[in-house]
Enzyme design. Structure first.
Site, PDB file in Angstrom:
ATOM      1  N   GLU A  37       0.682  -0.990  -0.198  1.00 49.64           N
ATOM      2  CA  GLU A  37       0.437  -0.291   0.244  1.00 49.64           C
ATOM      3  C   GLU A  37       0.897   1.621   0.093  1.00 49.64           C
ATOM      4  OE1 GLU A  37      -3.492  -0.410   2.338  1.00 49.64           O
ATOM      5  OE2 GLU A  37      -3.109  -2.317   2.834  1.00 49.64           O
TER       6      GLU A  37
ATOM      7  N   TYR B 113     -11.677  -0.470  21.078  1.00 48.20           N
ATOM      8  CA  TYR B 113     -11.288  -1.998  22.907  1.00 48.20           C
ATOM      9  C   TYR B 113     -12.059  -3.116  22.096  1.00 48.20           C
ATOM     10  CZ  TYR B 113      -9.176  -4.093  26.520  1.00 48.20           C
ATOM     11  OH  TYR B 113      -8.990  -5.572  27.409  1.00 48.20           O
TER      12      TYR B 113
ATOM     13  N   SER C  34      -9.598  -5.514  15.839  1.00 45.81           N
ATOM     14  CA  SER C  34     -10.087  -6.733  15.902  1.00 45.81           C
ATOM     15  C   SER C  34      -8.289  -7.216  15.358  1.00 45.81           C
ATOM     16  CB  SER C  34     -10.143  -6.582  14.103  1.00 45.81           C
ATOM     17  OG  SER C  34     -11.164  -5.693  13.825  1.00 45.81           O
TER      18      SER C  34
ATOM     19  N   TYR D  52      -4.321  -7.359  16.889  1.00 45.29           N
ATOM     20  CA  TYR D  52      -3.876  -6.385  18.351  1.00 45.29           C
ATOM     21  C   TYR D  52      -2.274  -6.414  18.248  1.00 45.29           C
ATOM     22  CZ  TYR D  52      -7.289  -8.069  20.802  1.00 45.29           C
ATOM     23  OH  TYR D  52      -9.377  -8.543  20.759  1.00 45.29           O
TER      24      TYR D  52
ATOM     25  N   HIS E   6      -2.799   0.715  16.810  1.00 47.38           N
ATOM     26  CA  HIS E   6      -2.708   1.484  15.755  1.00 47.38           C
ATOM     27  C   HIS E   6      -4.155   2.273  16.175  1.00 47.38           C
ATOM     28  CE1 HIS E   6      -5.346  -1.706  15.195  1.00 47.38           C
ATOM     29  NE2 HIS E   6      -6.345  -0.955  15.423  1.00 47.38           N
TER      30      HIS E   6
HETATM   31  O1  G7M Z   1     -11.159  -2.775  15.162  1.00 47.87           O
HETATM   32  P1  G7M Z   1      -9.228  -1.849  13.810  1.00 47.87           P
HETATM   33  O2  G7M Z   1      -9.589  -1.262  15.389  1.00 47.87           O
HETATM   34  O3  G7M Z   1      -8.577  -3.256  14.942  1.00 47.87           O
HETATM   35  O4  G7M Z   1      -9.450  -1.945  13.328  1.00 47.87           O
HETATM   36  C1  G7M Z   1      -8.635  -2.220  12.176  1.00 47.87           C
HETATM   37  C2  G7M Z   1      -8.595  -1.188  11.132  1.00 47.87           C
HETATM   38  O5  G7M Z   1      -8.470  -1.427  10.409  1.00 47.87           O
HETATM   39  C3  G7M Z   1     -10.420  -1.190  10.395  1.00 47.87           C
HETATM   40  O6  G7M Z   1     -10.598  -0.127  10.428  1.00 47.87           O
HETATM   41  C4  G7M Z   1      -9.995  -1.448   9.222  1.00 47.87           C
HETATM   42  O7  G7M Z   1     -10.324  -1.090   8.170  1.00 47.87           O
HETATM   43  C5  G7M Z   1      -8.039  -1.804   9.098  1.00 47.87           C
HETATM   44  N1  G7M Z   1      -7.574  -2.297   8.265  1.00 47.87           N
HETATM   45  C6  G7M Z   1      -8.241  -3.931   8.324  1.00 47.87           C
HETATM   46  N2  G7M Z   1      -6.541  -4.822   6.654  1.00 47.87           N
HETATM   47  C7  G7M Z   1      -7.045  -5.903   6.978  1.00 47.87           C
HETATM   48  C8  G7M Z   1      -6.699  -3.122   6.933  1.00 47.87           C
HETATM   49  C9  G7M Z   1      -5.684  -3.206   5.128  1.00 47.87           C
HETATM   50  O8  G7M Z   1      -5.268  -4.357   4.649  1.00 47.87           O
HETATM   51  N3  G7M Z   1      -4.873  -2.205   5.319  1.00 47.87           N
HETATM   52  C10 G7M Z   1      -5.581  -1.242   5.687  1.00 47.87           C
HETATM   53  N4  G7M Z   1      -4.911   0.204   4.691  1.00 47.87           N
HETATM   54  N5  G7M Z   1      -6.505  -0.698   6.481  1.00 47.87           N
HETATM   55  C11 G7M Z   1      -7.025  -2.008   7.308  1.00 47.87           C
END
Ligand code: G7M
Length: 293
Positions: free
Chosen positions: A143, A227, A230, A232, A235
């Site tokens: 990316e 929290y 998805s 860990y 971010h």
């Molecule tokens: O719920 P959580 O805080 O873990 O959020 C993870 C975020 O990562 C979500 O908003 C997803 O849309 C984003 N995300 C997940 N994946 C697999 C990717 C990816 O491959 N690339 C990008 N840029 N964002 C992702």
């Protein structure tokens, strides 16, 4: 992506979200499971002078009562003005399918003791290969064309890039994610007062980068942490204030995290009790909290 969609054999609908007009489908591509998400793209008139930019074609009035008119329309679409965003997970694991399947939810009360007993072992099982996409972004150049800011410092560094959910077009649905280089913070629970300068610097760098590129002020942005997340690996979500917050049961604004850490001291969030909801088929419920009663 094309060949995955053309080979996709629909099996069932996992979920539909009427508010954001999306549908999540489960099916098979060859012999493996795949999850396909289709989401209608948001309307956008960013910068345009008249509504022709929307691409409305035919319009039919269906009903009318006093000043209230109702109708339907068709819209021009092509790959520069797409009608839908498509996300695919392929091959999809049972954990992915569970995550996307519509489910009843349960409220849980996560005390420090239940964190140690139920959540921490779960988090350990969710590291490694499950966050490969994160390491691909951090270290393998995935990316890279979309990255807004990158700092490779192993402690303070991070990558700021559009979240998968953003259509990259509409400013009012702007959605970025800042993924940090360090991998010693799995979740909010691992933050303590020693992280205050680190988080403060992170916040300032994110705000400046978004302001420079999109002209959005800090008062127009939400910086927050989920929290349970998805994934860990620490971010931060960065969204336009207009964007409805979705997905997680519990999110906390970064500003509030930094403020609370001043009072929580070196123990940080380890002593907090959190209440949030999770789906019934989430392992934390099914194999954890549900058995505690
Ligand atoms: O719920 P959580 O805080 O873990 O959020 C993870 C975020 O990562 C979500 O908003 C997803 O849309 C984003 N995300 C997940 N994946 C697999 C990717 C990816 O491959 N690339 C990008 N840029 N964002 C992702």
């Amino acid at each position: 992506m094309n060949s995955i969609i053309s080979d996709f054999k629909y099996e069932e609908t996992l979920d539909t979200d009427l508010a954001s007009k999306s549908i999540i489908l489960l099916g098979r591509v060859k012999d493996q499971q795949a999850i396909v998400t289709l989401e209608k793209v948001a309307f956008s008139l960013d910068g345009a002078k008249d509504i022709s930019a929307l691409g409305l074609l035919e319009i039919e009035e269906q009903d009318h009562n006093d000043v209230y008119f109702k109708g339907v329309g068709t819209m021009a679409q092509n790959l520069d003005r797409p009608a839908t965003k498509i996300n695919i997970i392929y091959p999809a694991t049972e954990t992915h399918i569970k995550k996307y399947r519509q489910q009843k939810k349960r409220v849980v009360l996560e005390t420090p003791e239940l964190y140690q007993k139920i959540v921490l072992p779960y988090i350990s099982s969710m590291r490694g290969d499950r966050i490969k996409w994160v390491y691909n972004i951090l270290h393998e150049g995935y990316e890279a064309d979309r990255v807004l800011l990158r700092d490779d410092d192993p402690v303070n560094g991070f990558v700021l890039l559009p979240d998968l959910k953003w259509d990259l077009v509409s400013l009012s649905s702007l959605y970025f994610v800042a993924i940090v280089m360090r991998n010693d913070i799995a979740s909010l629970r691992d933050l303590n007062s020693s992280h205050i300068p680190y988080l403060t610097l992170l916040r300032e760098q994110i705000l400046i980068a978004i302001k420079d590129k999109y002209g959005l002020d800090r008062s127009q942005l939400l910086l927050y942490i989920h929290y349970q997340p998805s994934y860990y690996h620490f971010h931060i979500h960065v969204t336009h204030i207009d964007l409805e917050r979705r997905g997680s049961s519990f999110s906390i604004l970064l500003d509030n995290v930094i403020d609370q850490l001043q009072f929580l001291g070196p123990e940080g969030f380890l002593q907090s009790t959190f209440s949030y909801f999770i789906k019934e088929n989430h392992d934390l419920w099914a194999k954890g909290f549900a058995l505690e009663k």
